[in-house]
Structures are given as C-alpha cells and as structure tokens.
Design a protein around this motif. Structure first.
Motif, PDB file in Angstrom:
ATOM      1  N   PRO A  91     -16.526  38.914 -11.506  1.00 47.41           N
ATOM      2  CA  PRO A  91     -15.912  39.822 -12.488  1.00 47.41           C
ATOM      3  C   PRO A  91     -15.545  41.170 -11.877  1.00 47.41           C
ATOM      4  O   PRO A  91     -16.196  41.653 -10.959  1.00 47.41           O
ATOM      5  N   GLN A  92     -14.493  41.762 -12.409  1.00 45.47           N
ATOM      6  CA  GLN A  92     -14.101  43.098 -11.985  1.00 45.47           C
ATOM      7  C   GLN A  92     -15.109  44.108 -12.505  1.00 45.47           C
ATOM      8  O   GLN A  92     -15.859  43.839 -13.442  1.00 45.47           O
ATOM      9  N   PRO A  93     -15.174  45.305 -11.909  1.00 46.61           N
ATOM     10  CA  PRO A  93     -16.113  46.335 -12.391  1.00 46.61           C
ATOM     11  C   PRO A  93     -15.882  46.664 -13.861  1.00 46.61           C
ATOM     12  O   PRO A  93     -14.747  46.639 -14.349  1.00 46.61           O
ATOM     13  N   ALA A  94     -16.958  46.979 -14.560  1.00 51.48           N
ATOM     14  CA  ALA A  94     -16.866  47.271 -15.987  1.00 51.48           C
ATOM     15  C   ALA A  94     -16.033  48.515 -16.258  1.00 51.48           C
ATOM     16  O   ALA A  94     -15.527  48.695 -17.377  1.00 51.48           O
TER      17      ALA A  94
ATOM     18  N   PRO B  73      -9.460  45.463 -18.917  1.00 52.32           N
ATOM     19  CA  PRO B  73      -8.977  44.088 -18.723  1.00 52.32           C
ATOM     20  C   PRO B  73      -7.486  44.066 -18.430  1.00 52.32           C
ATOM     21  O   PRO B  73      -6.700  44.768 -19.073  1.00 52.32           O
ATOM     22  N   GLY B  74      -7.121  43.279 -17.442  1.00 54.25           N
ATOM     23  CA  GLY B  74      -5.711  43.123 -17.095  1.00 54.25           C
ATOM     24  C   GLY B  74      -5.200  44.083 -16.053  1.00 54.25           C
ATOM     25  O   GLY B  74      -4.097  43.902 -15.541  1.00 54.25           O
ATOM     26  N   VAL B  75      -5.971  45.129 -15.728  1.00 57.60           N
ATOM     27  CA  VAL B  75      -5.508  46.095 -14.727  1.00 57.60           C
ATOM     28  C   VAL B  75      -6.452  46.169 -13.530  1.00 57.60           C
ATOM     29  O   VAL B  75      -6.221  46.948 -12.614  1.00 57.60           O
ATOM     30  N   GLY B  76      -7.521  45.397 -13.552  1.00 58.96           N
ATOM     31  CA  GLY B  76      -8.462  45.394 -12.434  1.00 58.96           C
ATOM     32  C   GLY B  76      -8.304  44.156 -11.581  1.00 58.96           C
ATOM     33  O   GLY B  76      -7.425  43.313 -11.816  1.00 58.96           O
ATOM     34  N   SER B  77      -9.154  44.037 -10.574  1.00 53.58           N
ATOM     35  CA  SER B  77      -9.145  42.882  -9.679  1.00 53.58           C
ATOM     36  C   SER B  77     -10.565  42.365  -9.513  1.00 53.58           C
ATOM     37  O   SER B  77     -11.509  43.169  -9.403  1.00 53.58           O
ATOM     38  N   PRO B  78     -10.752  41.060  -9.494  1.00 49.03           N
ATOM     39  CA  PRO B  78     -12.078  40.506  -9.184  1.00 49.03           C
ATOM     40  C   PRO B  78     -12.536  40.997  -7.816  1.00 49.03           C
ATOM     41  O   PRO B  78     -11.732  41.064  -6.880  1.00 49.03           O
TER      42      PRO B  78
END
Length: 376
Positions: free
Chosen positions: A77-80, A84-89
């Motif tokens: 998971p991407q950092p909290a 959602p939708g703008v981060g990267s795993p």
C-alpha cells in the motif's frame, strides 16, 4: 538492432512474447542466482581487499516505487499521507552488501508499513547470512541490545553509530582512553512482541561493549581492546559505511531500479532480483578488472563498468577471444573514482524543478476536468 548486427532476420517488434517468457522465469532461480553469485564473489575476495583479513558486511535499507495498480496497492500500500489515486505503491528493501567487493549477498522485501515490516524486522529475516568471524557495519538504527545480542551469539562483531535515544556518559564504565570506555548494557525489561519468552530468557543479562567518540560521532563496537583495534581504526572503518549508500544508489539510479515497471507484486519482486543479479555480475567484472590492475575494487567506477560492458556487448567484441576480454578488464581498471575522505555535501538540489503543481487528484479525473474546464 542486435539481430541485424549478428546477420539474423528481423522479427516482429511486438513485445508480448518477451512478457510471457518473463512471466515463466522462475523467481526462485533468479533470486538464488543473485545470492549465489554474491556469496561466491565475497568468498573469493583477495585477502588484501578485506579489513584485517575479516569479512565486513554492510547493512542498510531503502525504498522502491511501483506502478499504481490494484494488485500492487493490495500487497504494497501507498503511504497513508497520500490521497487515493495520486500515490504509488512502495516497498521497503533491506540488503546485506560485502564491503570488500560490493557484492549483494542477500536482501529482504516488505511493505512500507505494518507489523514486522520495519527495517529491523526485514533484517531479522536475512540475519542468517552472517557467519562467525564476520563484522557488521551499519548506522544507528541497528544499534540496539537485541540486534547486538543476536550477532554476538553468532560470533559476529559489530560497529554501529550510537543510537540517538541512548545517552553516552564517558565518566561511567571502564576508561580505556580519551572518550573511550567499556560499559555494560543491561537487557531491556520489556520483551519485544516478535520474540518468544524462551528466546528472551536465553539472552544475557548484560552486553559488554565499547563506546568511543571519533570526531563528533559516538560509535558502539564489540572490539573491546584498544591495543588490538584503536579508536582511529574504528573511525576509519566506520567511514567506509558510506559505501552501502553508494551501492544502493548504483542499483537504483545507474541500473534504474528506483521505479519498477511491473503491474503485479510477483513480477515486481522478480524484477528486483534480476536487478540484483545484474548488479552482482557487474561487480564481478570490477573484481576481475581490479585483480588484473592490482587495485582494490572499491577504487573502480561502477557506472564506467556498466558503460564499458554495454559497448562491448553491443559491438560484438565478446566473440573476439581472450585478448578482447583482457582489454575490457584493462579499460575498466583505468578509470578510478575520486579519493574524497570526509566529504560533506548538503542534502539539497541546485537545479530548480519545473513550475508545475503536484497532481492531487487521480489522473483520470484530472483529464476529465481538463476536457470540461480546460487547463488552469
């Protein structure tokens, strides 16, 4: 282009067959080849390349990015803090690297957050790579009672920077010199959640360690006798810890592993181990060139070696016999990296980034807004 160079017919440019073949490549085979090549290279290092005839192993962690797919997000998971939708795993990696040759000996991978996935937790998964007589060299994160106790039980010596949470008082303990003393670290009263009660009970009540101040840094080590390892020698050895930062940079930047390209966690893990295997093979070339030139492998340039090997393969020079290989080693051994002891650089960039705002909404939504309202 390679097929044309070799006089073969040109096939389709469709990459589907390559992708399917890559999926069939066994992960265990690739990872074992990477580990085996690294261990062989480390074991066969010349005696003059080692620190006082001993194998020093560097440990550090880093992170890598993955494409933003549902499968990658589920496993890594991407950092909290990212919407959602703008981060990267993101995945965390911990590697063990040979100081003498730069070979990567083993690595562990896990999500950026979660129980047991911290840097120390990932290190515990691969601590069996250490053997009696080894020396572990790492930063202050690893300087805690449980890590040192585990290593000493294996017959491994340590040299770490003092953890910032521990107060060093040179008025206590057995004085060995100026800002140099021998102290007893008591076993922590609280048992970690990852450790069983039996394992905790088996640990010693105290650890006999040496703390020294070199420059502005306090070091912690299991080398207890100044007559055998002086304070200056400890300071010189700890300065070489920076090699692990450069080695990880070579893997992520020179070999382009900072951002992975696969859409599933399984393929991303395979991609990482292929990078590690390629890295160890480049280190093998550097060790062979260093042996021929009579220098230490750490004095040679990793990027220069990659560039020379790329030109040698593209131009078909490998098929010209042993003389061509010896010439390759000679050219790799010609370029030496700068000797810059005590180098200090600010963690800042001089070049300004382009004046574009951060993407703070999913890309599909941003495209729809542009179609509806235009650029703004």
């Amino acid at each position: 282009a390679q097929r044309v160079l070799e006089g073969l017919s040109v096939q389709s440019l469709n990459t589907g067959a390559y992708c399917r073949a890559r999926q069939r490549l066994p992960l265990q085979m690739v990872s074992e080849l990477a580990r085996h090549s690294g261990r062989l290279l480390s074991q066969r290092a010349r005696a003059g390349w080692r620190w006082r005839g001993r194998s020093v192993k560097l440990v550090d962690g880093t992170g890598v990015l993955m494409p933003d797919t549902a499968a990658n997000q589920a496993c890594y998971p991407q950092p909290a803090s990212q919407a959602p939708g703008v981060g990267s795993p993101q995945a965390r990696l911990v590697g063990v690297i040979c100081l003498s040759t730069g070979a990567l000996l083993d690595a562990s991978m896990g999500p950026l957050a979660g129980k047991g996935n911290g840097e120390l937790g990932l290190w515990r998964r691969i601590q069996a790579i250490f053997s009696p007589g080894d020396v572990m060299l790492a930063d202050a994160l690893y300087c805690n009672y449980f890590v040192i106790a585990a290593l000493q039980s294996m017959g491994v010596d340590v040299l770490f920077a003092q953890n910032g949470s521990r107060i060093t008082d040179f008025r206590c303990g057995q004085r060995l010199g100026v800002r140099d003393h021998r102290v007893l670290w008591p076993k922590p009263k609280l048992r970690p959640q990852w450790m069983s009660a039996q394992e905790y009970a088996a640990l010693p009540a105290h650890l006999d360690l040496r703390e020294v101040k070199v420059g502005k840094k306090v070091l912690v080590t299991s080398f207890l006798h100044p007559s055998k390892v002086s304070k200056a020698a400890l300071g010189e050895l700890f300065c070489q810890r920076w090699h692990v930062e450069l080695d990880l940079r070579a893997i992520k930047i020179t070999l382009q592993m900072a951002e992975l390209s696969c859409n599933t966690p399984q393929m991303n893990e395979k991609e990482i181990w292929v990078h590690f295997l390629a890295y160890n093979l480049i280190r093998l070339l550097m060790a062979q060139a260093a042996q021929q030139a009579g220098v230490h492998p750490r004095t040679l340039s990793f990027k220069h070696t990659v560039q020379m090997w790329g030109q040698w393969t593209v131009r078909g020079l490998l098929s010209q016999g042993q003389a061509s290989t010896q010439l390759l080693f000679a050219l790799i051994g010609q370029l030496r990296v700068g000797n810059r002891p005590g180098r200090i650089e600010p963690r800042a960039r001089k070049r300004r980034p382009k004046p574009y705002p951060w993407l703070k909404k999913p890309r599909a939504q941003a495209r729809a807004d542009i179609l509806a309202y235009g650029n703004f």
